[in-house]
Design a protein around this motif. Structure first.
Motif: not given
Length: 117
Positions: A56-79
């Protein structure tokens, strides 16, 4: 469909992807326009899909949602990929720094490289 709530509509859309024997489900801001109860439905479904072995790839601006369901977080900066981090190893603040500045402490794009972007 017209009588379903936003969360129920999202659930139906996700279920369609699962019925097509998808190995990965890509969700772009699935909770953005939902209330609290509907958001809970979607996040519970995301968790169940992952438990069943789907990617499951979840794209979200809501960090609470991300931290609740993600094992890993990919962080993009300027693409560009600034970092891929384990959720358990970072804070909300570090993730926001990675997204907005390309680095957080020792994480992310090297300072010299980030300055040239």
């Amino acid at each position: 469909m017209s009588s379903l709530s936003g969360g129920q509509r999202q659930t139906v859309a996700i279920a369609k992807a699962v019925l097509w024997n998808s190995k990965v489900v890509l969700l772009d801001e699935p909770t953005a326009a939902l209330g609290v109860a509907q958001t809970r439905q979607v996040l519970d479904l995301v968790r169940r899909l992952a438990e069943q072995g789907l990617g499951v790839v979840l794209i979200s601006h809501n960090m609470n949602d991300v931290f609740e369901v993600a094992d890993k977080i990919a962080c993009l900066y300027l693409g560009r990929m600034a970092a891929v981090v384990s959720t358990k190893d970072v804070t909300h603040g570090q993730v926001v720094e990675l997204i907005t500045a390309g680095r957080s402490g020792d994480l992310g794009i090297a300072r010299a490289e980030a300055a040239t972007i």
